[in-house]
Design a protein around this motif. Structure first.
Motif, PDB file in Angstrom:
ATOM      1  N   ARG A  71       0.839  -1.185   0.000  1.00 22.28           N
ATOM      2  CA  ARG A  71       0.000   0.000   0.000  1.00 22.28           C
ATOM      3  C   ARG A  71       0.887   1.252   0.000  1.00 22.28           C
ATOM      4  O   ARG A  71       2.065   1.185   0.356  1.00 22.28           O
ATOM      5  CB  ARG A  71      -0.940  -0.013   1.210  1.00 22.28           C
ATOM      6  N   GLY A  94      -2.363   5.993  -5.588  1.00 18.23           N
ATOM      7  CA  GLY A  94      -1.525   4.900  -5.122  1.00 18.23           C
ATOM      8  C   GLY A  94      -0.069   4.999  -5.527  1.00 18.23           C
ATOM      9  O   GLY A  94       0.668   4.012  -5.433  1.00 18.23           O
ATOM     10  N   THR A 108       3.608   2.207  -7.868  1.00 19.10           N
ATOM     11  CA  THR A 108       2.153   2.315  -7.734  1.00 19.10           C
ATOM     12  C   THR A 108       1.577   0.997  -7.226  1.00 19.10           C
ATOM     13  O   THR A 108       1.929  -0.076  -7.718  1.00 19.10           O
ATOM     14  CB  THR A 108       1.512   2.663  -9.087  1.00 19.10           C
ATOM     15  N   THR A 109       0.692   1.085  -6.272  1.00 19.05           N
ATOM     16  CA  THR A 109       0.014  -0.092  -5.734  1.00 19.05           C
ATOM     17  C   THR A 109      -0.857  -0.727  -6.812  1.00 19.05           C
ATOM     18  O   THR A 109      -1.465  -0.022  -7.618  1.00 19.05           O
ATOM     19  CB  THR A 109      -0.848   0.302  -4.530  1.00 19.05           C
ATOM     20  N   ARG A 111      -3.764  -1.813  -8.834  1.00 18.03           N
ATOM     21  CA  ARG A 111      -5.014  -1.082  -8.795  1.00 18.03           C
ATOM     22  C   ARG A 111      -5.891  -1.403  -9.993  1.00 18.03           C
ATOM     23  O   ARG A 111      -5.459  -1.992 -10.977  1.00 18.03           O
ATOM     24  CB  ARG A 111      -4.767   0.423  -8.741  1.00 18.03           C
ATOM     25  N   GLU A 113      -9.176   0.873 -12.120  1.00 17.79           N
ATOM     26  CA  GLU A 113      -9.888   2.143 -12.124  1.00 17.79           C
ATOM     27  C   GLU A 113     -10.880   2.154 -13.273  1.00 17.79           C
ATOM     28  O   GLU A 113     -10.675   1.518 -14.306  1.00 17.79           O
ATOM     29  CB  GLU A 113      -8.930   3.329 -12.247  1.00 17.79           C
ATOM     30  N   VAL A 124     -10.519   5.044  -8.190  1.00 15.27           N
ATOM     31  CA  VAL A 124      -9.366   4.185  -7.955  1.00 15.27           C
ATOM     32  C   VAL A 124      -9.692   3.148  -6.889  1.00 15.27           C
ATOM     33  O   VAL A 124     -10.191   3.475  -5.817  1.00 15.27           O
ATOM     34  CB  VAL A 124      -8.137   5.008  -7.521  1.00 15.27           C
ATOM     35  N   GLN A 125      -9.379   1.892  -7.219  1.00 11.98           N
ATOM     36  CA  GLN A 125      -9.509   0.808  -6.262  1.00 11.98           C
ATOM     37  C   GLN A 125      -8.223  -0.008  -6.303  1.00 11.98           C
ATOM     38  O   GLN A 125      -7.694  -0.286  -7.379  1.00 11.98           O
ATOM     39  CB  GLN A 125     -10.708  -0.090  -6.592  1.00 11.98           C
ATOM     40  N   TYR A 126      -7.708  -0.376  -5.132  1.00  8.30           N
ATOM     41  CA  TYR A 126      -6.483  -1.165  -5.081  1.00  8.30           C
ATOM     42  C   TYR A 126      -6.786  -2.619  -5.396  1.00  8.30           C
ATOM     43  O   TYR A 126      -7.831  -3.158  -5.017  1.00  8.30           O
ATOM     44  CB  TYR A 126      -5.823  -1.047  -3.708  1.00  8.30           C
ATOM     45  N   ASP A 133      -3.661  -6.276 -12.063  1.00  8.79           N
ATOM     46  CA  ASP A 133      -3.167  -4.947 -12.381  1.00  8.79           C
ATOM     47  C   ASP A 133      -2.876  -4.825 -13.876  1.00  8.79           C
ATOM     48  O   ASP A 133      -3.224  -3.821 -14.511  1.00  8.79           O
ATOM     49  CB  ASP A 133      -1.898  -4.652 -11.573  1.00  8.79           C
TER      50      ASP A 133
END
Length: 489
Positions: A71, A94, A108-109, A111, A113, A124-126, A133
């Motif tokens: 994170r 992120g 960048t985590t 994610r 989107e 944005v969602q992880y 990803d």
């Protein structure tokens, strides 16, 4: 003319593998250390996207993008223990960045989107996996990763094959990809322009059918993609794709409007094709800007001015009885349209003024004839061009697309003569900083007046006198000013 690839030969897989290995060895000081740090902290890390793609193309960069299971707050702690400087402007998405020596790193985590139908900003969602990803990325050539520290290649969507065949394709269906982020439609055109790749027919079809969806994207994001496209090595490829799919009708309608209807009775050159040729010739002339004006290439201002220089023609086209077609004042009309479009796309006032001035001035040279201009006219040409003089040289030369070699040679020699006269007068008179021979304080002292409108009028009179006559002595300028003042009563 700029070389635009035509049916490029596929790359050999062995060459792709060799290029990647060489680049990974070059960037080893970064990827080995960061990979070990993230692994020790219990997180996954992978080099991803553009750096992987560029490594396969044999291109080098010190800007490296990574994706991670960590994170943002965890990434922040690791980078602060390793880098020399840090920033977190992208934390909401992120992304944490840092600099380590000559390297610039962004992590960048994982994610995902997407846009809802009426949103201008991504949600944005992880994520929790590298595969997930990669699946949300725009194109297969950007959906490849190298796991670290093992250096294991992850290519779940066939990016290596697409890169070898030089084609732009989406990881999933293009409809879903463009629905998630409509800006990807413009990015397809931009990557075609940057890489010289073709675009998969299914992608082109989806762009055409979904062109209206670009309207939910903010003007700033559209502008940024347009700038990248215009500054790419092969902008014609991207611009033609925008026109073909109808996206240009939504983001730059002045360009497709140049496709004027023609008939056998009223003939004129193809303004759309002429414009793209002028753009390519302006790109070929960009080295002049670096040597004469210290403007680094690629130069967006000169390129965009070339693209917009004739946008006033559709509104000014008139047919005469003898079959001749005229476009009187299309320079002035085009400058207004250009300024209006650039303002809508949220360009800076400085860029709007620069491009607008170039469009308005692009025909001025044609009054030069065979060199009949007086020195006064040359001074005014330089004065009106101001800081855009070198770019105006480029645009004016690029605007010659005639296939008549004798005419082209004559125009080139004539402009050579104008530039030589400018250089001579500049050496003699400092044209770049031309000003009256008396300043405001001298004017007020000489005329016995205080600050106000009359000082400005006197200054303007002396400036016009300077442009007409060249440098004058203070005595002659003072005498002329007294005569002008007396004539005013």
């Amino acid at each position: 003319m700029t070389d635009v690839p035509d049916s490029p030969a596929p790359m050999r897989l062995v060459d792709v593998q060799a290029a990647v290995a060489a680049e990974l060895d070059r960037i080893a000081p970064v990827i080995d250390e960061l990979g070990a740090l993230f692994a020790a902290a219990g997180h996954e890390l992978a080099l991803v996207g553009g750096p992987v793609r560029d490594a396969m193309l044999g291109r080098r960069s010190n800007d490296l993008d990574f994706t991670t299971s960590a994170r943002p707050e965890q990434t922040d702690r690791i980078l602060k223990s390793w880098g020399d400087a840090w920033w977190d402007m992208g934390r909401d998405f992120g992304t944490i960045g840092c600099r380590k020596g000559e390297w610039v790193v962004e992590v960048t985590t994982y994610r995902s989107e997407a846009y809802d139908p009426d949103s201008r900003k991504p949600e944005v969602q992880y994520g929790d996996s590298l595969a997930g990803d990669l699946g949300r990325r725009d194109f297969t050539v950007n959906a490849m990763a190298v796991r670290l520290p093992s250096r294991e290649l992850e290519d779940p969507y066939g990016g290596v094959v697409d890169l070898a065949h030089r084609v732009i394709r989406t990881p999933g269906t293009p409809e879903q990809s463009f629905s998630d982020d409509p800006l990807r439609m413009m990015r397809a055109a931009r990557f075609a322009a940057q890489l010289g790749f073709s675009v998969d027919p299914a992608v082109v079809q989806a762009m055409t059918e979904m062109a209206d969806r670009i309207q939910i994207i903010s003007a700033e994001r559209v502008r940024d993609e347009l700038v990248k496209l215009v500054c790419a090595p092969h902008p014609r490829l991207g611009l033609e794709l925008l026109v073909e799919t109808g996206l240009a009708d939504r983001v730059l309608p002045e360009l497709p409007a140049l496709k004027l209807e023609r008939d056998e009775h009223h003939r004129h050159k193809d303004v759309y094709e002429h414009t793209l040729t002028v753009l390519e010739q302006a790109i070929d002339l960009e080295p002049r800007l670096a040597t004469r004006g210290d403007i680094p290439a690629p130069d967006f201002v000169s390129r965009f001015a070339a693209l917009m220089h004739d946008v006033g023609k559709p509104r000014t086209r008139r047919f005469q009885d003898d079959g001749v077609v005229t476009f009187h004042h299309h320079d002035v009309v085009g400058a207004k349209l250009t300024r209006k479009r650039m303002k809508a796309l949220k360009f800076s006032n400085e860029q709007i003024d620069a491009v607008g001035d170039l469009v308005e001035l692009h025909l001025r040279f044609h009054g030069y004839g065979s060199g009949e201009w007086t020195d006064s006219a040359v001074r005014r040409y330089v004065r009106d061009a101001g800081p855009q003089l070198e770019r105006l040289h480029v645009l004016t030369r690029a605007d010659c697309t005639t296939r008549n070699k004798k005419k082209a040679d004559r125009l080139r020699r004539t402009y050579d003569d104008l530039e030589a006269r400018i250089d001579r007068l500049s050496a003699e008179e400092e044209l770049a900083s031309i000003r009256p021979d008396l300043d405001g304080n001298q004017i007020m002292t000489l005329l016995g007046i205080g600050p106000g409108r009359e000082v400005g009028e006197a200054y303007k009179f002396l400036l016009e006198l300077r442009l007409d006559n060249g440098p004058m002595s203070e005595e002659d300028a003072a005498a002329a000013l007294r005569e002008w003042w007396a004539a005013r009563g």
